[in-house]
Design a protein around this motif. Structure first.
Motif, PDB file in Angstrom:
ATOM      1  N   ASN B  32     -30.832  -9.268  55.688  1.00 47.28           N
ATOM      2  CA  ASN B  32     -30.657  -9.168  54.324  1.00 47.28           C
ATOM      3  C   ASN B  32     -31.275 -10.631  53.866  1.00 47.28           C
ATOM      4  O   ASN B  32     -31.015 -11.560  54.546  1.00 47.28           O
ATOM      5  CB  ASN B  32     -29.145  -9.297  53.902  1.00 47.28           C
ATOM      6  CG  ASN B  32     -28.586  -7.901  54.329  1.00 47.28           C
ATOM      7  OD1 ASN B  32     -29.441  -6.838  54.420  1.00 47.28           O
ATOM      8  ND2 ASN B  32     -27.292  -7.802  54.585  1.00 47.28           N
ATOM      9  N   TYR B  34     -31.837 -13.596  50.743  1.00 50.53           N
ATOM     10  CA  TYR B  34     -31.506 -14.088  49.477  1.00 50.53           C
ATOM     11  C   TYR B  34     -32.180 -15.317  48.791  1.00 50.53           C
ATOM     12  O   TYR B  34     -32.602 -16.102  49.802  1.00 50.53           O
ATOM     13  CB  TYR B  34     -29.773 -14.555  49.557  1.00 50.53           C
ATOM     14  CG  TYR B  34     -29.141 -13.485  50.228  1.00 50.53           C
ATOM     15  CD1 TYR B  34     -29.091 -13.454  51.477  1.00 50.53           C
ATOM     16  CD2 TYR B  34     -28.213 -12.407  49.688  1.00 50.53           C
ATOM     17  CE1 TYR B  34     -28.264 -12.515  52.235  1.00 50.53           C
ATOM     18  CE2 TYR B  34     -27.420 -11.499  50.270  1.00 50.53           C
ATOM     19  CZ  TYR B  34     -27.474 -11.580  51.631  1.00 50.53           C
ATOM     20  OH  TYR B  34     -26.738 -10.652  52.196  1.00 50.53           O
ATOM     21  N   TYR B  49     -31.758 -10.904  46.165  1.00 48.81           N
ATOM     22  CA  TYR B  49     -31.397 -10.317  47.269  1.00 48.81           C
ATOM     23  C   TYR B  49     -32.152  -9.097  47.575  1.00 48.81           C
ATOM     24  O   TYR B  49     -32.612  -8.424  46.813  1.00 48.81           O
ATOM     25  CB  TYR B  49     -29.941 -10.194  47.655  1.00 48.81           C
ATOM     26  CG  TYR B  49     -29.301  -8.797  46.944  1.00 48.81           C
ATOM     27  CD1 TYR B  49     -28.692  -8.980  45.746  1.00 48.81           C
ATOM     28  CD2 TYR B  49     -29.202  -7.768  47.960  1.00 48.81           C
ATOM     29  CE1 TYR B  49     -28.147  -8.050  45.141  1.00 48.81           C
ATOM     30  CE2 TYR B  49     -28.847  -6.533  47.315  1.00 48.81           C
ATOM     31  CZ  TYR B  49     -28.113  -6.551  45.940  1.00 48.81           C
ATOM     32  OH  TYR B  49     -27.452  -5.483  45.432  1.00 48.81           O
ATOM     33  N   ILE B  51     -32.323  -6.173  50.976  1.00 50.12           N
ATOM     34  CA  ILE B  51     -32.001  -5.726  52.272  1.00 50.12           C
ATOM     35  C   ILE B  51     -33.022  -4.951  53.099  1.00 50.12           C
ATOM     36  O   ILE B  51     -32.666  -4.559  54.225  1.00 50.12           O
ATOM     37  CB  ILE B  51     -30.772  -4.604  51.914  1.00 50.12           C
ATOM     38  CG1 ILE B  51     -31.145  -3.351  51.207  1.00 50.12           C
ATOM     39  CG2 ILE B  51     -29.698  -5.463  51.387  1.00 50.12           C
ATOM     40  CD1 ILE B  51     -29.952  -2.509  51.186  1.00 50.12           C
ATOM     41  N   GLN B  97     -23.683  -6.959  56.290  1.00 51.68           N
ATOM     42  CA  GLN B  97     -22.221  -7.259  55.979  1.00 51.68           C
ATOM     43  C   GLN B  97     -21.647  -8.536  56.923  1.00 51.68           C
ATOM     44  O   GLN B  97     -20.830  -8.443  57.281  1.00 51.68           O
ATOM     45  CB  GLN B  97     -21.331  -6.262  56.667  1.00 51.68           C
ATOM     46  CG  GLN B  97     -21.694  -4.941  55.987  1.00 51.68           C
ATOM     47  CD  GLN B  97     -20.736  -3.822  56.202  1.00 51.68           C
ATOM     48  OE1 GLN B  97     -20.266  -3.652  57.411  1.00 51.68           O
ATOM     49  NE2 GLN B  97     -20.906  -2.592  55.772  1.00 51.68           N
ATOM     50  N   ASP B  98     -22.465  -9.757  56.752  1.00 53.01           N
ATOM     51  CA  ASP B  98     -22.240 -10.848  57.582  1.00 53.01           C
ATOM     52  C   ASP B  98     -22.494 -12.092  56.679  1.00 53.01           C
ATOM     53  O   ASP B  98     -22.865 -12.138  55.539  1.00 53.01           O
ATOM     54  CB  ASP B  98     -22.953 -10.812  58.681  1.00 53.01           C
ATOM     55  CG  ASP B  98     -22.408 -11.623  60.120  1.00 53.01           C
ATOM     56  OD1 ASP B  98     -21.457 -12.106  59.695  1.00 53.01           O
ATOM     57  OD2 ASP B  98     -22.970 -11.415  61.042  1.00 53.01           O
ATOM     58  N   THR B  99     -21.999 -13.173  57.515  1.00 53.70           N
ATOM     59  CA  THR B  99     -22.146 -14.513  56.889  1.00 53.70           C
ATOM     60  C   THR B  99     -23.723 -14.800  56.685  1.00 53.70           C
ATOM     61  O   THR B  99     -24.564 -14.617  57.263  1.00 53.70           O
ATOM     62  CB  THR B  99     -21.808 -15.611  57.896  1.00 53.70           C
ATOM     63  OG1 THR B  99     -20.381 -15.258  58.171  1.00 53.70           O
ATOM     64  CG2 THR B  99     -21.761 -17.057  57.228  1.00 53.70           C
ATOM     65  N   GLN B 100     -23.884 -15.531  55.403  1.00 51.26           N
ATOM     66  CA  GLN B 100     -25.110 -15.981  55.022  1.00 51.26           C
ATOM     67  C   GLN B 100     -25.485 -17.354  55.554  1.00 51.26           C
ATOM     68  O   GLN B 100     -24.613 -18.201  55.613  1.00 51.26           O
ATOM     69  CB  GLN B 100     -25.211 -16.031  53.263  1.00 51.26           C
ATOM     70  CG  GLN B 100     -25.337 -14.882  52.828  1.00 51.26           C
ATOM     71  CD  GLN B 100     -25.523 -14.565  51.260  1.00 51.26           C
ATOM     72  OE1 GLN B 100     -26.244 -15.396  50.958  1.00 51.26           O
ATOM     73  NE2 GLN B 100     -25.018 -13.779  50.772  1.00 51.26           N
TER      74      GLN B 100
END
Lengths: 115, 111
Positions: B32, B34, B49, B51, B97-100
């Motif tokens: 993903n 951003y 963003y 995906i 679904q994780d840390t950026q």
């Protein structure tokens, strides 16, 4: 809607002193919380994150943070700061776990560590 | 290990001129991606963003556009710069679904 407030825009401490940077959030659901640090003219680096479980989470370089649901807070702490910790610290909230979920940033706290 | 690269490092551009900023992620399949903007001395604001390749979602309208031409590449652009576009542009990536994780950023000054 969600929001993050860092009430202290600037904090100055002496080297070797303990540190607490405050963070308050507003969100009705389960928050995912992060602390990032930004050194001068650089991108952001992740210090630590909280998703669930033990409310005290350990991060890099001796930082830790404590989540409090009752106080809607996620304060960052360090027992003994070093001059190299001087930077801007951002408290960040992610409202859900969906891909593309927007991050909400606090205004940042500029930390200056006096030698 | 994953690495994120942004280019250019810095730009000085004239009002009304076009802009293209790039971001490349290596070592991560189907990240993903951003784009964020940071005013000088300010906080960060998410702009876009993505995906997947070819799909970009706009979060905040600042007369900018974004594209994802390849799995590992994210482009931010505009045909006509405004003074208000000055600032620091940061690209970030995450797993699902994780840390950026953020790149080193591009500093832009519009005169």
């Amino acid at each position: 809607a969600q929001s993050v407030t860092q009430p202290d825009a600037r904090v100055t401490v002496s080297e070797g002193a303990s540190l607490q940077l405050r963070c308050k959030y507003s969100y009705s659901g389960t928050p995912y919380l992060f602390w990032y640090v930004q050194y001068p003219r650089q991108g952001l680096q992740l210090l630590l994150k909280y998703y669930s479980g033990d409310p005290v989470v350990q991060g890099v370089n001796g930082f830790e943070a404590e989540f409090s649901k009752s106080n809607s807070s996620f304060h960052l702490r360090k027992a003994s700061v070093h001059w190299s910790d001087s930077a801007v610290y951002f408290c960040v909230l992610r409202a859900n776990n969906n891909a593309g979920a927007k991050l909400t940033f606090g205004g940042g706290t500029r930390l200056t560590v006096r030698p | 290990a994953q690495t994120i690269h942004q280019w250019p490092v810095a730009e000085i551009k004239a009002v009304g001129s076009p802009l293209s900023l790039g971001c490349t992620i290596k070592g991560k399949s189907s990240p993903n991606l951003y784009w964020y903007w940071q005013a000088t001395g300010g906080t960060l604001q998410q702009l876009f963003y993505s995906i997947t390749v070819g799909q970009v979602e706009s979060v905040v309208q600042l007369n900018l556009s974004a594209s994802r031409p390849k799995d590992d590449q994210f482009i931010l652009s505009t045909e006509k710069l405004l003074l208000s576009h000055s600032g620091f542009y940061l690209c970030a990536w995450s797993g699902a679904q994780d840390t950026q994780y953020f790149g080193p950023g591009t500093r832009l000054l519009v005169l």
